[in-house]
Write a protein that holds these residues in place. Structure first.
Motif, PDB file in Angstrom:
ATOM      1  N   PRO A 281      43.266  44.026  41.275  1.00  0.00           N
ATOM      2  CA  PRO A 281      42.007  43.307  41.620  1.00  0.00           C
ATOM      3  C   PRO A 281      41.402  44.104  42.999  1.00  0.00           C
ATOM      4  O   PRO A 281      42.220  44.623  43.705  1.00  0.00           O
ATOM      5  N   SER A 282      40.381  43.775  43.374  1.00  0.00           N
ATOM      6  CA  SER A 282      39.592  44.274  44.451  1.00  0.00           C
ATOM      7  C   SER A 282      39.945  43.588  45.538  1.00  0.00           C
ATOM      8  O   SER A 282      40.419  42.304  45.281  1.00  0.00           O
ATOM      9  N   ARG A 287      44.689  37.677  44.743  1.00  0.00           N
ATOM     10  CA  ARG A 287      43.525  36.510  44.928  1.00  0.00           C
ATOM     11  C   ARG A 287      43.331  35.952  43.393  1.00  0.00           C
ATOM     12  O   ARG A 287      43.003  34.924  43.047  1.00  0.00           O
ATOM     13  N   THR A 288      43.749  36.979  42.186  1.00  0.00           N
ATOM     14  CA  THR A 288      43.446  36.441  40.968  1.00  0.00           C
ATOM     15  C   THR A 288      44.346  35.334  40.590  1.00  0.00           C
ATOM     16  O   THR A 288      43.998  34.553  39.580  1.00  0.00           O
ATOM     17  N   ALA A 298      37.841  39.036  47.909  1.00  0.00           N
ATOM     18  CA  ALA A 298      37.715  39.897  47.045  1.00  0.00           C
ATOM     19  C   ALA A 298      37.028  41.210  48.030  1.00  0.00           C
ATOM     20  O   ALA A 298      36.886  42.048  47.269  1.00  0.00           O
TER      21      ALA A 298
END
Lengths: 325, 617
Positions: A281-282, A287-288, A298
């Motif tokens: 994830p960016s 965070r996901t 993000a």
């Protein structure tokens, strides 16, 4: 402050999954800039789930695998700048214990010969002297010294792990990387091997990097803990502190998900699974799955910084202040 | 090497030695000159003087066969040895260093494989002229790539093993790793390859000589003999038979010898096992006629044996437990405790070598009638599997077929039990029920497109497709990460509630997992149940020293030092007499080793196998 025995700075490691014909393939970010230091005589636990890069980190630290970026310094000497012979000579001082006691011993050579290997390679001892040292090492790890002539398959899993530890100790190293050394063992045997490692560490002043997914074992053995997720350090600090009051949402989730005999945990297990390291994830990689994630998470990868109000603890979370408060 | 391992080598070894000795001793044997012609008595059959007859020039066939063996064998062995050395070296280097080295060694040698072998041999022979030396060279070139490929593949898999990395970590120089660690470990398939190559080289030598490209007449060689005999095939068919027999016999002896040699070099030896569904049923004594308890599953006195070198070895002894509908029973134990075999016995999926010799396993099927699974014929058992009882395995990546879509595999368990309509929709419903995100897409995905946890969910969907009465889970979360393990445990608990009355047997080594999910627990040690009872009670107040020690050694809590159980689980063929835990038990006294303790009731629905259970606190 004393200089650490061995430290990694900004370690990255990229694998390339084979792509199509001629293609270099998808880059997989196993390590994404990890700083880690191990002091003399210190035990550092590295914990995380599969894909977090903990095993890669162990191998990069011993330069069994070259990092794609960053450097490893052993007593302030960069391993990458060393020549082949110099590096091989240094290997006497840093050793490894592997996870699988069945795969880490050559099935066709006697365990005594394998323990003596390191001594022969580094010219420490030979012949009768080496045999004597092998016997002493076997005794040290709690095995019958007369069994040196046996082949690995004549031993149980726990005994083989003791043999692997004896092999690592044969060159009198200062630093040992133990990659999940008890995960393949039965509970009652696990305790034996964990105790053995703890004793040896106290006795020989070994520095230990203990890689594990089992938080309970790490808590028992380690002074300091590094929690990793998708190639990045999420949280770091004294083991007792981290287990008493985990700060990072991932550390908390990991502790909550670990089954325990004393309390039914599982209040709210994390949703989803660890994302692929080919498509992290960016921003914050956690965070996901993070219950505290905000849109801002993000934007950029949070840097590891001191946890406000806690000595010697570091955390990589944008909301560290809120957590500390 | 052990004597038992050498014994199988004796027969083929003696035969091979005899063949070689005959060939070597040809000059000193009282044989007729193999090239002396006697045209007058050409094509005569066997006689006292010429045991195997005379050929088209009246030469002695026996003498030519033995002299021919010298040529055939030396050419074949020399060519195979040269090919083995060169090919192994190329493959070893290519496999270890990869990259450019691989291109220069393995890939380069593979170019040879692009030429038809006979054409290549023709080319070499044409360039260098016929003769034994040329023959050796051309055969070696032909066979080296085969060795290179085998050595390469073996090196690739061996170099990834930890013991090779361990050598690197020790600082061993590369040459030492190649020679002392890799070479011995890649040798077994190369030995087989060698035997095949010697055989193939002999055949090809015969072929080339037959074509006139190998050994030059009148020197005897088996190929030349076949060539000569062919023209006289109709008058003297036996002439063709002798060299062919020599060729086939030698090839077979060599293959046998090399196969046995490979087995003898394997430090672990070969696994022995006899097939035996029939034997399994026949070995069982008739079932005890006691009425079955009104439970979902009751296992009584289950005893399993495997054949050993010194007679049968009991791996599971007198195991019993009961499971009521809707209950979860955890079978917990260390490796070698017999927990997995007990689980497999319930499913009727025991490995061929394991035979039940006593006891019974009563399962109340969906119609409510209890059946003895141990004595049920295979077709009826098969009908119950997947419908009345289903199983989830440890490794979700190897228990799904990688070539079939996930939906098809889940649907298979429906189809196997007679469902034909609306399978697609039911599969999607099932996948949704086990919590797979986007079940429509998951149904058409291949297993490798799902993560480990998702695959395990798909396996669970297949298992519960027919609403089984009993779900058997063998270490279903051991291969998963803790956060995913927590999800799967939650899912199993939810399913059990939803499926009302489904019982679950959960085989695991993890006590904490047992505490999370189990109502009842059976603790196994060295093939026996040592304690059984409600999980919470057993963990709070164990009544067997092993249970107590196991709980103590679990790394939880703040104790400075873990309390470990000394020693190791005894091997099944060296079980201690009396109590099997006594040698490791802190409470053992002389009486414990005298006689094996029986299961004693220690409370309501609780039992322990210990003489001193009252003192265990």
């Amino acid at each position: 402050m004393i200089a650490p025995l061995i430290r990694g700075e900004g370690l990255t490691r990229i694998f390339h999954r084979r792509g199509g014909f001629l293609g270099r393939g998808v880059p997989m970010l196993a390590l994404r800039g990890v700083d880690i230091a191990v002091n003399r005589g210190e035990a550092v636990g590295v914990v995380g789930e599969s894909g977090c890069g903990k095993s890669t980190l162990g191998r990069v630290m011993l330069r069994l695998m070259a990092p794609s970026g960053g450097r490893v310094l052993f007593e302030d000497r960069d391993l990458a700048t060393m020549g082949g012979a110099e590096l091989r000579a240094l290997r006497r001082r840093m050793q490894m214990v592997f996870q699988d006691p069945y795969g880490s011993l050559d099935p066709r050579r006697s365990v005594g010969a394998q323990i003596a290997d390191g001594m022969a390679i580094h010219g420490i001892a030979q012949g009768a002297e080496a045999a004597e040292r092998v016997a002493a090492l076997l005794r040290q790890v709690g095995l019958d010294p007369t069994h040196a002539q046996r082949l690995p398959h004549e031993f149980s899993g726990g005994q083989r792990q003791r043999i692997a530890i004896a092999r690592a100790l044969a060159t009198r190293p200062d630093f040992i990387v133990a990659d999940e050394p008890v995960s393949a063992l039965d509970v009652s045997i696990q305790a034996q091997v964990v105790n053995l490692l703890a004793d040896l560490r106290a006795e020989l002043g070994l520095a230990l990097m203990f890689i594990s997914h089992d938080l309970h074992v790490v808590r028992h053995l380690c002074d300091r803990v590094v929690v990793m997720y998708l190639g990045l350090v999420m949280e770091e600090g004294p083991a007792a502190e981290i287990f008493r009051a985990p700060a990072h949402p991932y550390t908390r989730a990991l502790l909550a998900a670990t089954p325990s005999m004393h309390h039914r945990a599982m209040t709210a297990p994390l949703a989803g699974e660890v994302p692929s390291i080919a498509r992290p994830p960016s921003g914050c990689v956690f965070r996901t799955r993070c219950p505290m994630a905000q849109p801002a998470c993000a934007e950029s990868i949070p840097v590891l910084r001191p946890l406000p109000g806690a000595d010697g603890r570091q955390i990589a979370c944008r909301r560290a202040e809120e957590i500390a408060a | 090497m052990r004597r038992a391992k050498i014994r199988p080598l004796i027969l083929p070894g003696v035969l091979a030695l005899a063949i070689i000795a005959l060939a070597v001793a040809a000059p000193i044997l009282p044989l007729t000159d193999p090239v002396r012609q006697d045209v007058a008595s050409r094509l005569t059959g066997p006689s006292a003087l010429h045991w195997l007859g005379q050929d088209e020039y009246g030469r002695d066939v026996l003498s030519r066969i033995i002299w021919g063996a010298r040529v055939s064998l030396s050419v074949a062995f020399a060519a195979a040895a040269a090919a083995a050395v060169a090919g192994t070296l190329l493959g070893l280097l290519g496999g270890y260093f990869r990259g450019v080295v691989e291109l220069l060694t393995v890939r380069a040698s593979e170019i040879v494989l692009c030429f038809p072998p006979l054409l290549l041999a023709l080319l070499v022979v044409t360039l260098l002229g016929p003769g034994a030396a040329t023959l050796v060279l051309s055969l070696a070139i032909l066979f080296a790539p085969g060795f290179a490929r085998v050595a390469y593949a073996e090196t690739l898999s061996a170099r990834a093993l930890d013991y090779v990395t361990a050598q690197q970590a020790l600082g061993a120089p590369t040459a030492r790793i190649l020679a002392r660690t890799l070479l011995p470990n890649i040798a077994p398939p190369l030995i087989v390859q060698f035997s095949l190559t010697v055989a193939a080289a002999m055949l090809l030598e015969s072929g080339l000589s037959f074509l006139g490209l190998g050994v030059v007449p009148p020197s005897p060689s088996w190929g030349l003999m076949i060539r000569g005999a062919r023209s006289a095939m109709e008058q003297a068919p036996l002439l063709l038979f002798w060299p062919c027999l020599a060729l086939t016999g030698t090839v077979l002896v060599l293959n046998l010898f090399c196969d046995r040699l490979r087995d003898a070099l394997d430090p672990r030896g070969r696994a022995s096992g006899k097939p035996g569904f029939l034997g399994r049923v026949l070995a069982l004594p008739p079932a005890p006629q006691t009425p079955a308890t009104p439970a979902l599953l009751s296992v009584e006195g289950l005893t399993l044996q495997v054949p050993g070198p010194k007679g049968p070895v009991t791996v599971v002894r007198d195991v019993g437990f009961t499971l009521a509908p809707g209950e979860t029973l955890a079978i917990v134990g260390e490796s070698g405790s017999g927990k997995t075999l007990t689980g497999l016995a319930i499913m009727g999926l025991l490995p061929a070598a394991v035979r039940p010799v006593a006891g019974r396993i009563m399962l109340a099927g969906r119609d409510g009638t209890p059946r003895d699974l141990l004595r049920l014929p295979e077709p009826e058992l098969r009908a119950m599997r997947g419908r009345d009882m289903a199983m989830i395995f440890q490794d979700p990546s190897s228990s799904l077929n990688p070539l079939l879509r996930v939906g098809a595999q889940v649907g298979e368990s429906l189809r196997a039990h007679g469902v034909t309509d609306g399978i697609r929709d039911r599969v999607v419903t099932l996948l949704r029920q086990v919590g797979l995100p986007d079940p429509e897409r998951a149904a058409v995905a291949y297993p490798h497109e799902l993560s480990g946890g998702q695959r395990q969910r798909a396996m669970i969907a297949a298992a519960i497709a027919n609403h089984p009465r009993l779900l058997l889970a063998d270490e279903p979360t051991t291969a998963l990460d803790v956060t995913v393990q927590a999800q799967i445990l939650t899912l199993l608990a939810e399913l059990k509630r939803a499926e009302g009355g489904m019982g679950m047997v959960f085989v695991t080594h993890n006590l904490a997992v047992v505490a999370e999910i189990a109502d009842r627990v059976a603790v196994m040690y060295a093939g026996e149940v040592v304690e059984e009872g409600p999980a919470a009670e057993v963990f709070a107040a164990p009544r067997h020293p092993y249970t107590a020690a196991l709980i103590e050694s679990t790394p939880e809590g703040d104790a400075e030092r873990l309390s470990a159980i000394p020693g190791a689980v005894p091997q099944p063929w060296a079980m201690p007499s009396g109590c099997r835990f006594a040698p490791r038990c802190a409470m053992a006294e002389p009486a414990c080793t005298a006689a094996a303790p029986a299961m004693e009731e220690t409370g309501p629905r609780r039992a322990a196998r210990c003489r001193r259970w009252k003192e265990v606190a």
